[in-house]
Design an enzyme around this catalytic site. Structure first.
Site, PDB file in Angstrom:
ATOM      1  N   ASP A  19       3.490  -4.535  -1.413  1.00  0.00           N
ATOM      2  CA  ASP A  19       2.857  -4.234  -0.125  1.00  0.00           C
ATOM      3  C   ASP A  19       2.558  -5.514   0.649  1.00  0.00           C
ATOM      4  O   ASP A  19       2.253  -6.549   0.057  1.00  0.00           O
ATOM      5  CB  ASP A  19       1.563  -3.444  -0.390  1.00  0.00           C
ATOM      6  CG  ASP A  19       1.085  -2.716   0.847  1.00  0.00           C
ATOM      7  OD1 ASP A  19       1.837  -2.644   1.837  1.00  0.00           O
ATOM      8  OD2 ASP A  19      -0.047  -2.218   0.829  1.00  0.00           O
ATOM      9  N   HIS A  36      10.204  -7.579   5.633  1.00  0.00           N
ATOM     10  CA  HIS A  36      10.946  -6.927   4.540  1.00  0.00           C
ATOM     11  C   HIS A  36      12.068  -7.849   4.045  1.00  0.00           C
ATOM     12  O   HIS A  36      12.309  -7.954   2.848  1.00  0.00           O
ATOM     13  CB  HIS A  36      11.531  -5.594   5.008  1.00  0.00           C
ATOM     14  CG  HIS A  36      10.484  -4.578   5.389  1.00  0.00           C
ATOM     15  ND1 HIS A  36       9.386  -4.314   4.607  1.00  0.00           N
ATOM     16  CD2 HIS A  36      10.368  -3.760   6.470  1.00  0.00           C
ATOM     17  CE1 HIS A  36       8.642  -3.387   5.193  1.00  0.00           C
ATOM     18  NE2 HIS A  36       9.213  -3.043   6.331  1.00  0.00           N
ATOM     19  N   LEU A 130      17.363  -7.060 -18.664  1.00  0.00           N
ATOM     20  CA  LEU A 130      16.309  -6.361 -17.914  1.00  0.00           C
ATOM     21  C   LEU A 130      16.833  -5.076 -17.263  1.00  0.00           C
ATOM     22  O   LEU A 130      17.899  -5.077 -16.656  1.00  0.00           O
ATOM     23  CB  LEU A 130      15.795  -7.310 -16.812  1.00  0.00           C
ATOM     24  CG  LEU A 130      14.724  -6.741 -15.889  1.00  0.00           C
ATOM     25  CD1 LEU A 130      13.371  -6.649 -16.598  1.00  0.00           C
ATOM     26  CD2 LEU A 130      14.584  -7.585 -14.622  1.00  0.00           C
TER      27      LEU A 130
HETATM   28  C1  FPP Z   1       5.728  -2.316   1.986  1.00  0.00           C
HETATM   29  O1  FPP Z   1       5.171  -3.263   2.891  1.00  0.00           O
HETATM   30  C2  FPP Z   1       7.149  -2.624   1.722  1.00  0.00           C
HETATM   31  C3  FPP Z   1       8.195  -1.759   1.904  1.00  0.00           C
HETATM   32  C4  FPP Z   1       7.993  -0.365   2.375  1.00  0.00           C
HETATM   33  C5  FPP Z   1       9.619  -2.149   1.670  1.00  0.00           C
HETATM   34  C6  FPP Z   1       9.853  -3.119   0.536  1.00  0.00           C
HETATM   35  C7  FPP Z   1      11.321  -3.350   0.370  1.00  0.00           C
HETATM   36  C8  FPP Z   1      11.902  -4.544   0.058  1.00  0.00           C
HETATM   37  C9  FPP Z   1      11.122  -5.809  -0.136  1.00  0.00           C
HETATM   38  C10 FPP Z   1      13.401  -4.610  -0.135  1.00  0.00           C
HETATM   39  C11 FPP Z   1      13.714  -4.474  -1.613  1.00  0.00           C
HETATM   40  C12 FPP Z   1      15.088  -4.039  -1.831  1.00  0.00           C
HETATM   41  C13 FPP Z   1      15.580  -3.642  -3.036  1.00  0.00           C
HETATM   42  C14 FPP Z   1      16.948  -3.043  -3.101  1.00  0.00           C
HETATM   43  C15 FPP Z   1      14.811  -3.759  -4.284  1.00  0.00           C
HETATM   44  P1  FPP Z   1       4.515  -2.723   4.239  1.00  0.00           P
HETATM   45  O2  FPP Z   1       5.577  -2.637   5.283  1.00  0.00           O
HETATM   46  O3  FPP Z   1       3.792  -1.442   3.967  1.00  0.00           O
HETATM   47  O4  FPP Z   1       3.516  -3.863   4.594  1.00  0.00           O
HETATM   48  P2  FPP Z   1       2.161  -3.712   5.454  1.00  0.00           P
HETATM   49  O5  FPP Z   1       1.178  -2.995   4.563  1.00  0.00           O
HETATM   50  O6  FPP Z   1       1.768  -5.129   5.684  1.00  0.00           O
HETATM   51  O7  FPP Z   1       2.482  -2.971   6.702  1.00  0.00           O
END
Ligand code: FPP
Length: 245
Positions: A19, A36, A130
């Site tokens: 997050d 992201h 893993l």
């Molecule tokens: C939450 O942060 C994060 C996500 C919904 C997406 C996470 C995805 C990746 C890092 C890509 C990974 C890819 C693979 C294939 C493993 P948020 O947007 O809720 O953050 P916020 O709380 O600050 O708004």
């Protein structure tokens, strides 16, 4: 209070809610997708670290069943990001002997993304290092519901009697099937909730909450979580004395 027995083992299964990408980007006056994309670098670091440390399974919450409610451009950007990550990272996964598996309702993804997921799962199926489990369009309640449907079918066709059902049957019907249950749950970004992640499977996990936003989460932060885990006494409902015995 008696000093806690140290549990020095590395967790077998680590589950992470990544997050804080959006807030990390916002603080830099950048679009959420920028966060992201930066988050993928943390994903890479964490996979490598877990792989080197001898962790058996790493489950990452990449997209929840509820994330479809986000702005359309963020959702489509995330879909492209998943596709790009799968395209670029397969070679590295094979080199590090990482086996990739997706959990979640993949039928909602484009046919192209579904085919790519199936291909990478197949390409890495022989990797014995893993196990990387990516939860995408995943929800803990969805998982329990699909398990109940499977078991109801088994009962209906006479394969199982209702009073023969055990927790083990439920465990096998869940999308995580034969995987060990998570030992350590980590959530970054300062929030302290499970957000419909692995609801059944997290029953005895040790919980670790980090103030770091996901793009800032690195090897040092992960080691801090492992150190905290090593200092916990896992009792599974027993007394401390019983555990020691
Ligand atoms: C939450 O942060 C994060 C996500 C919904 C997406 C996470 C995805 C990746 C890092 C890509 C990974 C890819 C693979 C294939 C493993 P948020 O947007 O809720 O953050 P916020 O709380 O600050 O708004």
């Amino acid at each position: 209070m008696a000093k806690k027995e140290k549990n020095n083992c590395i967790p077998r299964h680590v589950a992470i809610v990544m997050d804080g990408n959006g807030r990390w980007a916002k603080a830099r006056f950048m679009p959420r997708l920028f966060g992201h994309k930066k988050g993928v670098e943390s994903v890479r670091k964490v996979i490598k670290y877990c792989s080197d440390a001898g962790v058996e399974c790493l489950t990452l919450f990449a997209f929840s069943s509820e994330n479809w409610k986000r702005p359309e451009d963020e959702v489509s950007g995330l879909m492209s990001l998943f596709m790009g990550v799968l395209e670029k990272e397969t070679v590295g996964m094979l080199r590090h002997n990482v086996r990739l598996q997706f959990i979640g309702d993949r039928s909602a993804f484009s046919a192209q993304l579904q085919a790519k997921i199936a291909l990478v799962e197949q390409e890495t199926a022989q990797c014995s290092g893993l196990k990387l489990i990516v939860a995408a369009n995943y929800g803990g309640r969805w998982d329990i519901l699909q398990a109940v449907r499977t078991m109801a079918g088994q009962v209906q066709c006479g394969e199982l009697k209702p009073d023969e059902l055990t927790e083990a049957h439920i465990g096998k019907a869940l999308s995580t099937q034969e995987l060990p249950e998570p030992d350590l749950f980590i959530r970054t970004g300062g929030e302290q909730r499970i957000s419909n992640f692995l609801l059944w499977q997290l029953a005895y996990a040790e919980l670790f909450f980090s103030e770091k936003l996901w793009p800032e989460f690195d090897e040092k932060c992960l080691q801090q979580a492992f150190d905290a885990y090593a200092g916990r006494e896992r009792r599974f409902g027993m007394t401390g004395e019983q555990v020691k015995a």
